[in-house]
Design a protein around this motif. Structure first.
Motif, short mmCIF file in Angstrom:
data_model
loop_
_atom_site.label_atom_id
_atom_site.label_comp_id
_atom_site.label_asym_id
_atom_site.label_seq_id
_atom_site.Cartn_x
_atom_site.Cartn_y
_atom_site.Cartn_z
N ASN A 106 29.55 -31.64 -12.72
CA ASN A 106 29.30 -32.58 -11.49
C ASN A 106 29.13 -31.81 -10.19
O ASN A 106 28.02 -32.24 -9.30
N TYR A 107 30.14 -30.80 -9.90
CA TYR A 107 29.99 -30.03 -8.80
C TYR A 107 28.87 -28.91 -8.86
O TYR A 107 27.92 -29.08 -7.94
N ALA A 108 28.13 -28.67 -10.05
CA ALA A 108 27.11 -27.80 -10.42
C ALA A 108 25.73 -28.62 -10.16
O ALA A 108 24.72 -28.17 -9.93
N TYR A 109 26.05 -29.97 -10.19
CA TYR A 109 24.85 -30.76 -9.71
C TYR A 109 24.78 -30.95 -8.30
O TYR A 109 23.77 -31.04 -7.80
N HIS A 110 25.81 -31.44 -7.88
CA HIS A 110 25.95 -31.71 -6.43
C HIS A 110 25.83 -30.89 -5.36
O HIS A 110 25.04 -31.14 -4.38
N LEU A 111 26.31 -29.64 -5.64
CA LEU A 111 25.96 -28.55 -4.75
C LEU A 111 24.58 -28.23 -4.68
O LEU A 111 23.95 -28.00 -3.46
N PRO A 112 23.78 -27.92 -5.52
CA PRO A 112 22.33 -27.50 -5.56
C PRO A 112 21.73 -28.80 -5.11
O PRO A 112 20.80 -28.71 -4.27
N HIS A 113 22.09 -29.99 -5.38
CA HIS A 113 21.19 -31.19 -4.82
C HIS A 113 21.30 -31.20 -3.52
O HIS A 113 20.50 -31.62 -2.83
N LYS A 135 14.55 -23.31 19.13
CA LYS A 135 15.92 -22.36 19.65
C LYS A 135 16.73 -22.43 18.36
O LYS A 135 16.81 -23.33 17.44
N PRO A 136 17.71 -21.33 18.33
CA PRO A 136 18.80 -21.61 17.31
C PRO A 136 19.71 -22.73 17.16
O PRO A 136 20.23 -23.14 16.34
N ALA A 137 19.85 -23.47 18.43
CA ALA A 137 20.43 -24.45 18.39
C ALA A 137 20.11 -25.63 17.75
O ALA A 137 20.75 -26.52 16.85
N PHE A 138 18.55 -25.87 17.84
CA PHE A 138 17.87 -26.88 16.97
C PHE A 138 18.14 -26.58 15.17
O PHE A 138 18.27 -27.52 14.62
N ILE A 139 17.88 -25.38 14.79
CA ILE A 139 18.27 -25.04 13.35
C ILE A 139 19.81 -25.27 13.11
O ILE A 139 19.89 -25.93 12.08
N VAL A 140 20.65 -25.17 14.03
CA VAL A 140 22.00 -25.63 13.65
C VAL A 140 22.06 -26.98 13.57
O VAL A 140 22.91 -27.65 12.81
N THR A 141 21.27 -27.86 14.50
CA THR A 141 21.32 -29.08 14.44
C THR A 141 20.60 -29.67 12.75
O THR A 141 21.35 -30.70 12.54
N ILE A 142 19.65 -29.01 12.66
CA ILE A 142 19.18 -29.32 11.16
C ILE A 142 20.26 -29.13 10.07
O ILE A 142 20.10 -29.84 9.19
N LEU A 143 21.03 -28.27 10.28
CA LEU A 143 21.87 -27.83 9.18
C LEU A 143 23.09 -28.57 9.34
O LEU A 143 23.99 -28.66 8.29
N ALA A 144 23.69 -29.28 10.43
CA ALA A 144 24.75 -29.93 10.41
C ALA A 144 25.11 -30.95 9.30
O ALA A 144 26.25 -30.85 8.84
N PRO A 145 23.99 -31.82 8.94
CA PRO A 145 24.19 -32.55 7.98
C PRO A 145 24.42 -31.94 6.45
O PRO A 145 25.57 -32.36 5.81
N TYR A 146 23.95 -30.86 6.35
CA TYR A 146 24.25 -30.09 5.20
C TYR A 146 25.50 -29.55 4.92
O TYR A 146 26.34 -29.50 4.11
N LEU A 147 25.96 -28.87 6.40
CA LEU A 147 27.51 -28.52 6.34
C LEU A 147 28.64 -29.56 6.11
O LEU A 147 29.62 -29.44 5.54
N LEU A 148 28.07 -30.74 6.79
CA LEU A 148 29.25 -32.13 6.60
C LEU A 148 29.22 -32.36 5.18
O LEU A 148 30.44 -32.27 4.52
N ILE A 149 28.30 -32.43 4.56
CA ILE A 149 28.18 -32.89 2.99
C ILE A 149 28.78 -31.73 2.14
O ILE A 149 29.84 -32.07 1.28
N LEU A 150 28.58 -30.39 2.59
CA LEU A 150 29.29 -29.37 1.77
C LEU A 150 30.64 -29.35 1.96
O LEU A 150 31.49 -29.25 1.06
N SER A 155 35.80 -30.26 -0.24
CA SER A 155 37.21 -31.14 -0.17
C SER A 155 37.33 -32.19 -1.46
O SER A 155 38.44 -32.88 -1.34
N ASN A 156 36.53 -32.27 -2.15
CA ASN A 156 36.30 -33.53 -3.08
C ASN A 156 37.65 -33.22 -4.17
O ASN A 156 38.15 -34.50 -4.50
N PRO A 157 37.98 -32.18 -4.52
CA PRO A 157 39.09 -32.20 -5.36
C PRO A 157 40.23 -33.01 -4.91
O PRO A 157 41.29 -33.45 -5.79
N PHE A 158 40.37 -32.97 -3.48
CA PHE A 158 41.71 -33.52 -2.77
C PHE A 158 41.44 -34.86 -2.30
O PHE A 158 42.19 -35.63 -2.31
N THR A 159 40.15 -35.03 -2.09
CA THR A 159 39.81 -36.49 -1.32
C THR A 159 39.20 -37.46 -2.32
O THR A 159 39.21 -38.74 -1.72
N ASN A 160 38.53 -36.87 -3.11
CA ASN A 160 37.62 -37.91 -3.94
C ASN A 160 36.49 -38.63 -3.32
O ASN A 160 36.40 -39.55 -3.54
#
Length: 172
Positions: A106-113, A135-150, A155-160
């Motif tokens: 499941n992790y091997a699916y969710h992380l690449p997805h 600007k780099p700030a725009f790129i960070v904004t694009i990456l923010a949702p990915y970092l949140l989901i990552l 933390s999924n083993p602890f939070t489900n």
């Protein structure tokens, strides 16, 4: 001869195919989720063929092609893990080893997805030259949702927060 239109707790709206009328059924119905693996098998085959064709190209050294190559590797890993996960979910958990492989697949699916939109956005930016305009700030904004989901996935083993197996060994 009926097809499910809308699923609500203890109530299912069924459209009867014979007379095209709607009928309410208030009986408690338990639906078994049967995962169909044919799609994953076809997707894996198509992804592998695309990857093999791409590997035969001569201009793989360009940055756009490197990102596309990463995208294809991500697709193959994600599809193979999804197929493994679909097969393993059907297996009763009789040991910690089986539980480990269920979680791992499941992790091997969710992380690449989760990485798909990031790679796709990067590929589009590289193909259009849009990365030069932002600007780099725009790129960070694009990456923010990915970092949140990552963060949720890590933390999924602890939070489900993303997925878990309940007491009855059902995937949630």
């Amino acid at each position: 001869p009926a097809r499910i239109i809308d699923l609500q707790p203890k109530k299912i709206m069924l459209k009867l195919i014979n007379n095209n009328k709607y009928s309410n059924v208030t009986k408690k119905v338990v639906l078994m989720k049967e995962y169909i693996t044919h799609f994953d098998i076809c997707a894996l085959f198509i992804s592998l063929v695309t990857l093999l064709i791409f590997m035969g190209k001569k201009d793989r050294h360009r940055i756009q092609n490197k990102v596309f190559f990463a995208f294809m590797i991500d697709e193959v890993v994600m599809t193979a893990a999804d197929l493994a996960s679909a097969i393993l979910i059907k297996v009763p958990t009789t040991s910690e080893t089986i539980r480990f492989w269920k979680d791992f697949s499941n992790y091997a699916y969710h992380l690449p997805h989760t990485l798909v939109p990031v790679l796709f956005t990067l590929y589009v930016f590289l193909m259009t030259g849009a990365y030069k305009k932002h600007k780099p700030a725009f790129i960070v904004t694009i990456l923010a949702p990915y970092l949140l989901i990552l963060g949720l996935q890590v933390s999924n083993p602890f939070t489900n927060a993303i997925f878990y197996f309940d007491a009855n060994d059902a995937y949630q």
